[in-house]
Motif scaffolding. Structure first.
Motif, PDB file in Angstrom:
ATOM      1  N   MET A 234       0.827  -1.207   0.000  1.00 34.53           N
ATOM      2  CA  MET A 234       0.000   0.000   0.000  1.00 34.53           C
ATOM      3  C   MET A 234       0.862   1.259   0.000  1.00 34.53           C
ATOM      4  O   MET A 234       0.547   2.254  -0.664  1.00 34.53           O
ATOM      5  CB  MET A 234      -0.924   0.009   1.219  1.00 34.53           C
ATOM      6  N   PHE A 235       1.976   1.225   0.740  1.00 33.30           N
ATOM      7  CA  PHE A 235       2.863   2.381   0.821  1.00 33.30           C
ATOM      8  C   PHE A 235       3.816   2.419  -0.369  1.00 33.30           C
ATOM      9  O   PHE A 235       4.046   3.468  -0.977  1.00 33.30           O
ATOM     10  CB  PHE A 235       3.668   2.332   2.124  1.00 33.30           C
ATOM     11  N   SER A 236       4.381   1.275  -0.708  1.00 31.77           N
ATOM     12  CA  SER A 236       5.415   1.227  -1.730  1.00 31.77           C
ATOM     13  C   SER A 236       4.871   1.524  -3.122  1.00 31.77           C
ATOM     14  O   SER A 236       5.564   2.099  -3.958  1.00 31.77           O
ATOM     15  CB  SER A 236       6.088  -0.147  -1.720  1.00 31.77           C
ATOM     16  N   HIS A 237       3.622   1.133  -3.377  1.00 31.33           N
ATOM     17  CA  HIS A 237       3.033   1.382  -4.687  1.00 31.33           C
ATOM     18  C   HIS A 237       2.977   2.871  -4.996  1.00 31.33           C
ATOM     19  O   HIS A 237       3.142   3.286  -6.147  1.00 31.33           O
ATOM     20  CB  HIS A 237       1.626   0.779  -4.758  1.00 31.33           C
ATOM     21  N   ALA A 238       2.784   3.670  -3.973  1.00 26.38           N
ATOM     22  CA  ALA A 238       2.668   5.118  -4.179  1.00 26.38           C
ATOM     23  C   ALA A 238       3.955   5.734  -4.716  1.00 26.38           C
ATOM     24  O   ALA A 238       3.919   6.804  -5.332  1.00 26.38           O
ATOM     25  CB  ALA A 238       2.275   5.801  -2.869  1.00 26.38           C
ATOM     26  N   VAL A 239       5.098   5.065  -4.483  1.00 27.95           N
ATOM     27  CA  VAL A 239       6.366   5.616  -4.970  1.00 27.95           C
ATOM     28  C   VAL A 239       6.963   4.774  -6.092  1.00 27.95           C
ATOM     29  O   VAL A 239       8.125   4.953  -6.457  1.00 27.95           O
ATOM     30  CB  VAL A 239       7.388   5.772  -3.817  1.00 27.95           C
TER      31      VAL A 239
END
Length: 311
Positions: free
Chosen positions: A200-205
């Protein structure tokens, strides 16, 4: 295999079923691989931890690769893990033997020296130069803090940028800021895979794929999270992410309380679900009855049977 072949995939660090006598259970392995494949989850056999690769001989590990390649039948990439060999020569030899068994790529771990020794940056740079210059097959690098040390982004930059056959890099670290900075730095150049619980967090970057071990017991749930994120269905992704968090935390609580390795807990969960997980290999021990009961309660609490279509 192009640099984009792993770009949007959910992959399992797959476990290896053993018989009660300690032999590779080829039938159970084939069935487990096919279960994951039908949920569109790729299988990375022989990881040192979840795959119990560190406990297998080379001959056993190569046989596992043959079975998985045959069972997937080209539907999903098969990436071979090694036993974390410390020298360039051993990694090169294993990679070539794995390629001869039909795998699509090999995962190269950093030189693992044992006794809490960590390679210097110069040692790591020379290691990657030797390995990647000798290989033509696709390679996935590993940057995983659980090896006992971290290979820095500075060291990995040249291998990733200069070698087109580096088709991916797995990044795992307890500090999400560390992971995010790594993903942002390299995701434009190769596929960066992170753990499912960080997706969820890594996809954003920029992360587009995940390599985890939770898919061994929840392939539909994990693949569903992947698909929801990539389709932009955030409410659905949030719901699945909450369940994944509960499941991960529940298994972690059992492993900590009863001193049970995660792969042993997973095999117990599969048995409780009526699926072939097989036995643990010595020196691992079977879980105590209280641990099994706790895992059975966790399955019921999260509704794992229903989520995975195993009513």
């Amino acid at each position: 295999m192009s640099r984009q072949v792993l770009a949007a995939g959910s992959y399992a660090m797959g476990l290896t079923p053993f018989t009660a006598g300690g032999e590779v259970d080829e039938s159970a392995l084939r069935e487990h691989v096919q279960w994951l494949a039908q949920e569109n989850v790729g299988f990375w056999p022989g990881s040192p931890a979840t795959g119990e690769g560190a406990l297998m001989t080379d001959a056993e590990l190569l046989r596992v690769l043959e079975i998985v390649v045959d069972a997937t039948n080209g539907r999903l990439p098969v990436v071979a893990g090694s036993r974390e060999f410390p020298t360039a020569a051993e990694n090169i030899r294993f990679a070539r033997e794995a390629a001869a068994r039909g795998v699509d790529a090999v995962q190269v771990y950093p030189p693992t020296l044992g006794h809490s020794l960590a390679p210097t940056e110069s040692m790591a740079e020379r290691f990657y130069d030797e390995v990647l210059s000798a290989l033509e097959m696709p390679v996935v690098l590993s940057c995983n803090f659980t090896t006992g040390f971290e290979i820095t982004a500075t060291v990995l930059e040249r291998p990733i940028l200069d070698h087109d056959h580096v088709v991916g890099v797995f990044k795992h670290h307890p500090d999400q800021h560390n992971v995010s900075a790594f993903v942002a730095r390299f995701s434009a150049h190769t596929t960066v895979l992170t753990m499912a619980q960080r997706l969820m967090f890594s996809h954003a970057v920029g992360a587009t794929a995940e390599l985890d071990n939770l898919q061994n017991i929840a392939p539909r749930l994990c693949r569903g999270l992947h698909d929801d994120i990539h389709e932009g269905d955030i409410p659905a992704a949030n719901s699945k992410y909450r369940t994944i968090t509960r499941l991960w935390a529940g298994v972690s609580a059992v492993t900590a309380r009863y001193a049970v390795p995660r792969v042993v807990a997973y095999k117990s969960v599969l048995s409780l679900l009526g699926l072939p997980g097989g036995h643990a290999r010595s020196p691992y021990l079977e879980p105590p009855p209280d641990a099994v009961r706790a895992l059975a309660q966790l399955i019921d609490d999260v509704g794992l049977r229903e989520l995975e279509g195993l009513k």
